[in-house]
Scaffold this motif. Structure first.
Motif, PDB file in Angstrom:
ATOM      1  N   LEU A 159       6.270  -1.333   0.256  1.00  0.00           N
ATOM      2  CA  LEU A 159       5.579  -0.472   1.217  1.00  0.00           C
ATOM      3  C   LEU A 159       5.165   0.843   0.563  1.00  0.00           C
ATOM      4  O   LEU A 159       4.060   1.352   0.794  1.00  0.00           O
ATOM      5  N   MET A 160       6.036   1.393  -0.268  1.00  0.00           N
ATOM      6  CA  MET A 160       5.710   2.637  -0.964  1.00  0.00           C
ATOM      7  C   MET A 160       4.471   2.447  -1.832  1.00  0.00           C
ATOM      8  O   MET A 160       3.582   3.302  -1.861  1.00  0.00           O
ATOM      9  N   HIS A 161       4.381   1.312  -2.528  1.00  0.00           N
ATOM     10  CA  HIS A 161       3.218   1.051  -3.372  1.00  0.00           C
ATOM     11  C   HIS A 161       1.951   0.945  -2.530  1.00  0.00           C
ATOM     12  O   HIS A 161       0.900   1.455  -2.923  1.00  0.00           O
ATOM     13  N   THR A 162       2.034   0.293  -1.388  1.00  0.00           N
ATOM     14  CA  THR A 162       0.878   0.192  -0.493  1.00  0.00           C
ATOM     15  C   THR A 162       0.384   1.582  -0.092  1.00  0.00           C
ATOM     16  O   THR A 162      -0.816   1.873  -0.144  1.00  0.00           O
ATOM     17  N   CYS A 163       1.324   2.422   0.287  1.00  0.00           N
ATOM     18  CA  CYS A 163       0.960   3.794   0.690  1.00  0.00           C
ATOM     19  C   CYS A 163       0.404   4.586  -0.490  1.00  0.00           C
ATOM     20  O   CYS A 163      -0.509   5.412  -0.321  1.00  0.00           O
ATOM     21  N   PHE A 164       0.949   4.346  -1.691  1.00  0.00           N
ATOM     22  CA  PHE A 164       0.509   5.074  -2.882  1.00  0.00           C
ATOM     23  C   PHE A 164      -0.948   4.734  -3.193  1.00  0.00           C
ATOM     24  O   PHE A 164      -1.772   5.612  -3.472  1.00  0.00           O
ATOM     25  N   TYR A 165      -1.308   3.443  -3.137  1.00  0.00           N
ATOM     26  CA  TYR A 165      -2.697   3.044  -3.384  1.00  0.00           C
ATOM     27  C   TYR A 165      -3.637   3.679  -2.366  1.00  0.00           C
ATOM     28  O   TYR A 165      -4.743   4.122  -2.710  1.00  0.00           O
ATOM     29  N   ALA A 166      -3.190   3.719  -1.108  1.00  0.00           N
ATOM     30  CA  ALA A 166      -4.029   4.325  -0.062  1.00  0.00           C
ATOM     31  C   ALA A 166      -4.178   5.825  -0.299  1.00  0.00           C
ATOM     32  O   ALA A 166      -5.245   6.400  -0.040  1.00  0.00           O
ATOM     33  N   MET A 167      -3.124   6.463  -0.816  1.00  0.00           N
ATOM     34  CA  MET A 167      -3.182   7.894  -1.103  1.00  0.00           C
ATOM     35  C   MET A 167      -4.181   8.173  -2.225  1.00  0.00           C
ATOM     36  O   MET A 167      -4.964   9.138  -2.158  1.00  0.00           O
ATOM     37  N   ILE A 168      -4.183   7.326  -3.255  1.00  0.00           N
ATOM     38  CA  ILE A 168      -5.139   7.488  -4.354  1.00  0.00           C
ATOM     39  C   ILE A 168      -6.567   7.318  -3.842  1.00  0.00           C
ATOM     40  O   ILE A 168      -7.476   8.071  -4.209  1.00  0.00           O
ATOM     41  N   ALA A 169      -6.767   6.336  -2.966  1.00  0.00           N
ATOM     42  CA  ALA A 169      -8.095   6.106  -2.394  1.00  0.00           C
ATOM     43  C   ALA A 169      -8.536   7.290  -1.528  1.00  0.00           C
ATOM     44  O   ALA A 169      -9.714   7.653  -1.513  1.00  0.00           O
ATOM     45  N   ARG A 170      -7.582   7.889  -0.820  1.00  0.00           N
ATOM     46  CA  ARG A 170      -7.899   9.054   0.016  1.00  0.00           C
ATOM     47  C   ARG A 170      -8.392  10.207  -0.856  1.00  0.00           C
ATOM     48  O   ARG A 170      -9.341  10.914  -0.495  1.00  0.00           O
ATOM     49  N   GLU A 171      -7.756  10.398  -2.013  1.00  0.00           N
ATOM     50  CA  GLU A 171      -8.160  11.460  -2.924  1.00  0.00           C
ATOM     51  C   GLU A 171      -9.588  11.259  -3.418  1.00  0.00           C
ATOM     52  O   GLU A 171     -10.313  12.224  -3.673  1.00  0.00           O
ATOM     53  N   LYS A 172      -9.990   9.985  -3.534  1.00  0.00           N
ATOM     54  CA  LYS A 172     -11.350   9.663  -3.964  1.00  0.00           C
ATOM     55  C   LYS A 172     -12.319   9.595  -2.783  1.00  0.00           C
ATOM     56  O   LYS A 172     -13.495   9.255  -2.961  1.00  0.00           O
ATOM     57  N   GLU A 173     -11.786   9.888  -1.575  1.00  0.00           N
ATOM     58  CA  GLU A 173     -12.572   9.842  -0.335  1.00  0.00           C
ATOM     59  C   GLU A 173     -13.157   8.450  -0.108  1.00  0.00           C
ATOM     60  O   GLU A 173     -14.288   8.294   0.350  1.00  0.00           O
ATOM     61  N   GLN A 174     -12.357   7.429  -0.433  1.00  0.00           N
ATOM     62  CA  GLN A 174     -12.762   6.036  -0.219  1.00  0.00           C
ATOM     63  C   GLN A 174     -12.228   5.508   1.113  1.00  0.00           C
ATOM     64  O   GLN A 174     -12.957   4.950   1.918  1.00  0.00           O
ATOM     65  N   PHE A 175     -10.918   5.660   1.319  1.00  0.00           N
ATOM     66  CA  PHE A 175     -10.266   5.278   2.577  1.00  0.00           C
ATOM     67  C   PHE A 175      -8.868   5.884   2.562  1.00  0.00           C
ATOM     68  O   PHE A 175      -8.417   6.429   1.540  1.00  0.00           O
ATOM     69  N   ASP A 176      -8.160   5.779   3.688  1.00  0.00           N
ATOM     70  CA  ASP A 176      -6.772   6.244   3.725  1.00  0.00           C
ATOM     71  C   ASP A 176      -5.913   5.194   4.415  1.00  0.00           C
ATOM     72  O   ASP A 176      -6.402   4.116   4.786  1.00  0.00           O
ATOM     73  N   ILE A 177      -4.620   5.484   4.596  1.00  0.00           N
ATOM     74  CA  ILE A 177      -3.698   4.489   5.129  1.00  0.00           C
ATOM     75  C   ILE A 177      -4.071   4.073   6.544  1.00  0.00           C
ATOM     76  O   ILE A 177      -3.854   2.920   6.947  1.00  0.00           O
TER      77      ILE A 177
END
Length: 289
Positions: A67-85
């Motif tokens: 679950l932590m990894h799932t959230c981490f990938y979403a956090m990286i995507a949020r930084e790129k303004e792609q999507f969030d959790i």
């Protein structure tokens, strides 16, 4: 067990900590999708190991890591303004609603509080093709057809099978997806003729000592055995993992005996090792009884 409010609070706490680590921890700061991928694979296999051992404590721990990894990938995507959790969760929820028309009408996709059937949506008459599913098999068959109808869904039946799956699991999934659109044996007993046919072809090529042809026939034979397992509702990957664990236990018994005796395994005869192997088997039976 925790209330829904407590569960949501715990999820928010995890997101808060990940945000802080991303900002303040040197290791977390430098992570990318590519750098996290090997760790994600490892964590997933560790979860699978815990599940096979039915170790509740470890399952809980490894679920947290995944679950932590799932959230981490979403956090990286949020930084790129792609999507969030939230996008991840909403997309998954919408997909589940759309793929379960026997529980939710597809018009409920995107609803903040989706209403399970029975209720009468405005376009009910236009979307009743998959509204009936009285068995789990029918749900799976509908599932494959619905995925082909999704805007961003699979373009072909087998395109949904990840190319990176381990070969044994991939074979099972390929066969299962083909089954869900009607490509399967009419009677499960008929599969054994195919298994025996493939074994005979493998034996013939082994006699000829043609390595390339033997490799091809070995693949065909394994594929047919996996097919048989599927038809009899047995999971071949779980079955093989159980056998792997059993072999490790029994071989470890032999090795421990050799250590106590002060004799390297290489100095033991096959007959001696076979005797210890059978002792290990007998001990397992006694423990089971």
């Amino acid at each position: 067990m925790h209330t829904r409010e407590e569960q949501m609070k715990a999820f928010g706490r995890l997101l808060d900590v990940l945000d802080q680590l991303r900002e303040k921890c040197p290791w977390d700061k430098k992570q990318t999708n590519e750098s996290l991928r090997p760790n994600t694979i490892e964590e997933t296999f560790e979860l699978c190991d815990a599940i096979m051992k039915d170790d509740t404590k470890e399952i809980k721990k490894e679920l947290g890591d995944v679950l932590m990894h799932t959230c981490f990938y979403a956090m990286i995507a949020r930084e790129k303004e792609q999507f969030d959790i939230a996008d991840v969760l909403n997309a998954e929820t919408d997909k589940l609603i759309f793929r379960h028309p026997h529980v939710y009408h597809p018009s409920q996709v995107g609803a903040e509080e989706p209403k399970p059937l029975p209720f009468v949506p405005e376009n009910a008459a236009d979307n009743d093709e998959f509204s009936k599913a009285d068995t789990s098999d029918q749900v799976l068959k509908n599932w494959e057809q619905i995925k082909l109808k999704e805007k961003d869904g699979n373009k072909t039946v087998l395109s949904g099978v990840p190319s990176s799956l381990p070969s044994l699991i991939k074979a099972y999934r390929i066969q299962d997806k083909a089954r869900n659109v009607g490509f399967d044996w009419q009677k499960k007993e008929d599969v054994w003729e195919k298994v025996h046919e493939e074994l005979k072809e493998l034996e013939d090529e082994l006699v000829r000592e043609d390595k390339e042809a033997s490799t091809n026939e070995l693949g065909d034979f394994l594929f047919s055995v996996i097919n048989a397992a599927r038809l009899y509702h047995l999971n071949p990957d779980n079955a093989l993992e159980r056998t792997n664990a059993k072999f490790i236990r029994r071989f470890n018994y032999i090795e421990q005996h050799s250590i106590r005796a002060g004799r390297p395994l290489t100095e033991m005869t096959l007959e001696e090792m076979d005797k210890l192997w059978n002792e290990a088997k007998q001990n397992e039976r006694l423990n089971i009884d």
